[in-house]
Design a protein around this motif. Structure first.
Motif, PDB file in Angstrom:
ATOM      1  N   ALA A 206       0.861  -1.193   0.000  1.00  8.03           N
ATOM      2  CA  ALA A 206       0.000   0.000   0.000  1.00  8.03           C
ATOM      3  C   ALA A 206       0.893   1.237   0.000  1.00  8.03           C
ATOM      4  CB  ALA A 206      -0.893  -0.018   1.239  1.00  8.03           C
ATOM      5  N   LEU A 207       0.878   1.967  -1.101  1.00 10.87           N
ATOM      6  CA  LEU A 207       1.760   3.131  -1.236  1.00 10.87           C
ATOM      7  C   LEU A 207       0.931   4.417  -1.138  1.00 10.87           C
ATOM      8  CD1 LEU A 207       3.958   1.747  -4.170  1.00 10.87           C
ATOM      9  CD2 LEU A 207       4.561   1.869  -1.746  1.00 10.87           C
ATOM     10  N   PRO A 208       1.578   5.545  -0.777  1.00  6.79           N
ATOM     11  CA  PRO A 208       0.840   6.817  -0.700  1.00  6.79           C
ATOM     12  C   PRO A 208       0.554   7.336  -2.109  1.00  6.79           C
ATOM     13  CG  PRO A 208       3.159   7.184  -0.254  1.00  6.79           C
ATOM     14  CD  PRO A 208       2.988   5.701  -0.438  1.00  6.79           C
ATOM     15  N   SER A 209       0.005   8.523  -2.223  1.00  2.00           N
ATOM     16  CA  SER A 209      -0.195   9.057  -3.573  1.00  2.00           C
ATOM     17  C   SER A 209       1.166   9.412  -4.175  1.00  2.00           C
ATOM     18  CB  SER A 209      -1.136  10.262  -3.553  1.00  2.00           C
ATOM     19  OG  SER A 209      -0.734  11.162  -2.566  1.00  2.00           O
TER      20      SER A 209
ATOM     21  N   TRP B 138       7.988   7.242  -5.535  1.00  2.00           N
ATOM     22  CA  TRP B 138       6.800   6.418  -5.292  1.00  2.00           C
ATOM     23  C   TRP B 138       6.323   5.767  -6.595  1.00  2.00           C
ATOM     24  CZ3 TRP B 138       6.599   5.140  -0.584  1.00  2.00           C
ATOM     25  CH2 TRP B 138       6.915   6.040   0.430  1.00  2.00           C
ATOM     26  N   VAL B 139       6.422   6.469  -7.689  1.00  2.00           N
ATOM     27  CA  VAL B 139       6.015   5.919  -8.990  1.00  2.00           C
ATOM     28  C   VAL B 139       6.895   4.700  -9.298  1.00  2.00           C
ATOM     29  CG1 VAL B 139       5.734   6.424 -11.452  1.00  2.00           C
ATOM     30  CG2 VAL B 139       5.378   8.244  -9.749  1.00  2.00           C
ATOM     31  N   LEU B 140       8.177   4.888  -9.105  1.00  2.00           N
ATOM     32  CA  LEU B 140       9.146   3.827  -9.376  1.00  2.00           C
ATOM     33  C   LEU B 140       8.907   2.621  -8.462  1.00  2.00           C
ATOM     34  CD1 LEU B 140      11.569   3.542 -11.203  1.00  2.00           C
ATOM     35  CD2 LEU B 140      13.003   4.541  -9.407  1.00  2.00           C
TER      36      LEU B 140
ATOM     37  N   LEU C 208       8.497  -1.418  -9.367  1.00  2.00           N
ATOM     38  CA  LEU C 208       9.530  -2.343  -8.888  1.00  2.00           C
ATOM     39  C   LEU C 208       8.928  -3.435  -7.994  1.00  2.00           C
ATOM     40  CD1 LEU C 208      12.309   0.290  -8.079  1.00  2.00           C
ATOM     41  CD2 LEU C 208      12.459  -1.490  -9.826  1.00  2.00           C
ATOM     42  N   PHE C 209       7.959  -3.069  -7.154  1.00  2.00           N
ATOM     43  CA  PHE C 209       7.305  -4.086  -6.316  1.00  2.00           C
ATOM     44  C   PHE C 209       6.520  -5.070  -7.183  1.00  2.00           C
ATOM     45  CE2 PHE C 209       7.786  -1.422  -2.375  1.00  2.00           C
ATOM     46  CZ  PHE C 209       8.362  -2.409  -1.593  1.00  2.00           C
ATOM     47  N   THR C 210       5.761  -4.556  -8.141  1.00  2.00           N
ATOM     48  CA  THR C 210       4.957  -5.443  -8.984  1.00  2.00           C
ATOM     49  C   THR C 210       5.869  -6.453  -9.682  1.00  2.00           C
ATOM     50  OG1 THR C 210       3.395  -3.654  -9.304  1.00  2.00           O
ATOM     51  CG2 THR C 210       3.253  -5.475 -10.863  1.00  2.00           C
TER      52      THR C 210
ATOM     53  N   VAL D 186      -0.566  -4.353  -5.458  1.00  2.00           N
ATOM     54  CA  VAL D 186       0.128  -3.072  -5.234  1.00  2.00           C
ATOM     55  C   VAL D 186      -0.862  -1.937  -5.472  1.00  2.00           C
ATOM     56  CG1 VAL D 186       2.061  -1.606  -5.972  1.00  2.00           C
ATOM     57  CG2 VAL D 186       2.322  -4.103  -5.981  1.00  2.00           C
ATOM     58  N   GLN D 187      -1.067  -1.104  -4.469  1.00  2.00           N
ATOM     59  CA  GLN D 187      -2.073  -0.042  -4.567  1.00  2.00           C
ATOM     60  C   GLN D 187      -1.493   1.306  -4.179  1.00  2.00           C
ATOM     61  OE1 GLN D 187      -5.207  -0.548  -5.545  1.00  2.00           O
ATOM     62  NE2 GLN D 187      -5.139  -2.787  -5.565  1.00  2.00           N
ATOM     63  N   TYR D 188      -2.002   2.357  -4.802  1.00  2.00           N
ATOM     64  CA  TYR D 188      -1.657   3.740  -4.407  1.00  2.00           C
ATOM     65  C   TYR D 188      -2.879   4.401  -3.805  1.00  2.00           C
ATOM     66  CZ  TYR D 188       2.645   3.794  -7.164  1.00  2.00           C
ATOM     67  OH  TYR D 188       3.898   3.550  -7.643  1.00  2.00           O
ATOM     68  N   ALA D 189      -2.671   5.221  -2.777  1.00  4.07           N
ATOM     69  CA  ALA D 189      -3.763   6.052  -2.281  1.00  4.07           C
ATOM     70  C   ALA D 189      -4.063   7.096  -3.355  1.00  4.07           C
ATOM     71  CB  ALA D 189      -3.355   6.729  -0.981  1.00  4.07           C
TER      72      ALA D 189
END
Ligand code: BGC
Length: 368
Positions: free
Chosen positions: A50-53, A59-61, A65-67, A79-82
């Motif tokens: 769970a990543l922030p906006s 954060w984009v990177l 990379l996690f996916t 993998v999700q972004y707020a």
């Protein structure tokens, strides 16, 4: 210790850690229960991230990379972004969904450090391991690990770079500066600011550095949501209130690259000379600006390394081993000292940029 809370809390937390040190396995060992074999989880288990906006390039990177990295390691991932505006509620719902789907590890880059205690408690209850990624989650016992670049060190390096840049510009002080800090809901913002003040405050107290506007408190310097427009507006008003009668602004402590570029835009717009401006994140546009002699410094926190180390933690947990940590004293979240794996940040100016980014495809070969 240097970073967060009272000694009483630290002593309690240290006792707790001492206790757990006796019962946890070292890396490479497998923890086992009296009744059974190693405790881990399936090799293809679901891992939630769970990543922030997307307030900065890192954060984009990280999402990509996690996916890719979790897939390559054989795991299923979510993998999700707020979202951009309702960030807290979004992230809370995303973590809840990960728990419901049975994620075995939930990695969280918190959008608001203090608003996740219910969600991480539910995750723990469901048996998931919770890892705070890059940003600490505060006031909860329910996080297991923290993985980040050493953010207090980031702040110290920014403070040092500002002083070096000022001295290079004008050999003797006093120098007039302004201070900016990040979003108050991000625990890192205060940590960066405290790290920088660790270097700058003695010089402010001596009178070598003068904060032109007098705004030295973290509350006065904060930029909500790490928004570029917020930094540009604050710089615009500082220029009007404090620098319109010809006083020179020598330097600006900026906590990251997005805000640094907004500050530079404001100064240029007012037709003033660009002061020494610090940054962080090695964003493409800021590295170009450094090479062009505008922004003074940035920090290299290689997201590829941070994500790779996080995936190593997940892999250790999968086998039932205890992940490696290298710091058990610095990051107190208000309830406990969180076992941390900290990577060293690197300061970058025009002088070392080409070497610092030699193997970074995002920044390509740099020429002076
Ligand atoms: C990160 C910084 C980033 C900021 C804004 C912080 O928590 O550590 O690298 O600049 O968030 O996205």
């Amino acid at each position: 210790m240097r970073k967060y809370l009272s000694k009483t809390l630290l002593v309690g937390a240290a006792a707790l850690l001492a206790l757990s040190a006796c019962t946890t396995a070292r890396e490479g060992e497998t923890s086992s229960t009296a009744s059974g074999p190693a405790v881990g989880f399936a090799k293809d288990a679901l891992i939630g991230v769970a990543l922030p906006s997307k307030t900065s390039e890192n954060w984009v990177l990280a999402g990509d990379l996690f996916t890719n990295g979790l897939k390559a390691a054989g795991f299923a991932s979510d993998v999700q972004y707020a979202g951009a505006s309702t960030t807290v509620a979004d992230q809370q719902a995303q973590i809840n969904a990960m728990v419901t789907k049975g994620a075995k590890v939930i990695v969280i880059g918190a959008t608001d450090a203090a608003q996740l205690s219910t969600q991480v408690a539910q995750a723990k209850q469901a048996g998931a391991v919770v890892i705070a990624y890059d940003r600490l989650i505060t006031n909860t016992k329910d996080i297991d690990y923290y993985i980040a670049f050493d953010n207090f060190k980031v702040g110290q390096l920014q403070g040092q770079a500002l002083v070096e840049g000022l001295k290079a510009k004008k050999a003797t002080g006093p120098w007039t500066i302004e201070l900016f800090s990040g979003s108050p809901d991000d625990n890192n913002a205060g940590v960066f600011f405290n790290g920088a003040l660790d270097v700058l405050k003695p010089l402010i107290d001596k009178g070598d550095l003068i904060v032109g506007s007098g705004q030295k408190d973290v509350k006065q310097t904060a930029i909500q949501g790490w928004k570029a427009e917020g930094a540009q507006q604050r710089m615009d008003s500082l220029l009007t209130s404090t620098y319109s009668s010809g006083k020179t602004l020598d330097g600006v402590l900026s906590p990251n690259d997005t805000l640094a570029r907004a500050i530079i835009t404001s100064v240029k717009g007012a037709g003033k000379p660009i002061p020494v401006v610090t940054g962080q994140d090695s964003e493409v546009e800021s590295v170009k600006s450094i090479m062009a002699g505008e922004q003074y410094s940035t920090i290299n926190k290689d997201t590829r390394k941070l994500v790779a180390e996080t995936i190593k933690m997940v892999q250790a947990l999968q086998t039932g081993a205890t992940p490696t940590v290298n710091d058990t004293s610095s990051y107190n979240n208000g309830v406990k000292v969180v076992p941390s794996y900290l990577l060293p940040p690197i300061i970058v100016t025009k002088a070392n940029a080409a070497t610092a980014y030699v193997d970074d495809p995002k920044l390509g070969p740099l020429t002076k």
